[in-house]
Design an enzyme around this catalytic site. Structure first.
Site, PDB file in Angstrom:
ATOM      1  N   GLU A  58       0.837  -1.214   0.000  1.00 26.60           N
ATOM      2  CA  GLU A  58       0.000   0.000   0.000  1.00 26.60           C
ATOM      3  C   GLU A  58       0.865   1.254   0.000  1.00 26.60           C
ATOM      4  O   GLU A  58       0.566   2.229  -0.684  1.00 26.60           O
ATOM      5  CB  GLU A  58      -0.947  -0.012   1.197  1.00 26.60           C
ATOM      6  CG  GLU A  58      -1.960   1.115   1.187  1.00 26.60           C
ATOM      7  CD  GLU A  58      -2.918   1.037   0.010  1.00 26.60           C
ATOM      8  OE1 GLU A  58      -3.086   2.095  -0.663  1.00 26.60           O
ATOM      9  OE2 GLU A  58      -3.492  -0.023  -0.249  1.00 26.60           O
TER      10      GLU A  58
ATOM     11  N   GLU B 247       1.539   6.440  -7.021  1.00 26.37           N
ATOM     12  CA  GLU B 247       0.435   7.320  -7.422  1.00 26.37           C
ATOM     13  C   GLU B 247       0.792   8.788  -7.237  1.00 26.37           C
ATOM     14  O   GLU B 247       0.526   9.615  -8.108  1.00 26.37           O
ATOM     15  CB  GLU B 247      -0.830   6.970  -6.651  1.00 26.37           C
ATOM     16  CG  GLU B 247      -1.453   5.665  -7.102  1.00 26.37           C
ATOM     17  CD  GLU B 247      -2.763   5.353  -6.406  1.00 26.37           C
ATOM     18  OE1 GLU B 247      -3.126   6.062  -5.445  1.00 26.37           O
ATOM     19  OE2 GLU B 247      -3.423   4.394  -6.840  1.00 26.37           O
TER      20      GLU B 247
END
Length: 122
Positions: A70, A77
């Site tokens: 994550e 991102e």
């Protein structure tokens, strides 16, 4: 970047940066919250069901891997958004691949959880 030799001060600075990254992840990423909730449930179940040392090893590793995935997904991102704030099909593909990696790890963790906890519950 100054990379001239090993010093404990540089190592401590690196560790401080890593902890800052973990704080950012846990404060800002809703999916990380869900992963932490799932991990907390797994740890609670581990105590309640008295899992073995090797089962604890598996739980710790998969929980750590999901959170690490994550964190890497979030980093990818954010970097992609900085490089290309406007829509870009290649950036979308990179983000989808990164998110897919997290999903694969989360599914593997769930399967490990079922293999560890389901027999104890039956």
């Amino acid at each position: 970047m100054d990379n001239k030799g090993f010093t404990f001060r540089k190592r401590l600075a690196g560790i401080n940066c890593a902890f800052r990254g973990i704080r950012i992840l846990l404060r800002s990423e809703h999916n990380a919250w869900l992963h932490c909730l799932a991990g907390t449930c797994a740890v609670a179940a581990g105590f309640l069901l008295k899992i073995s040392v090797m089962e604890w090893v598996a739980v710790v590793i998969v929980c750590g891997c999901v959170l690490a995935a994550e964190a890497l997904n979030t980093a990818i991102e954010k970097l992609a958004d900085a490089v290309s704030p406007e829509y870009n099909e290649m950036i979308k593909t990179v983000k989808d691949l990164s998110a897919g990696g997290v999903l694969l790890m989360a599914v593997a963790a769930a399967i490990a959880g079922f293999l560890i906890f389901l027999p104890k519950l039956i």
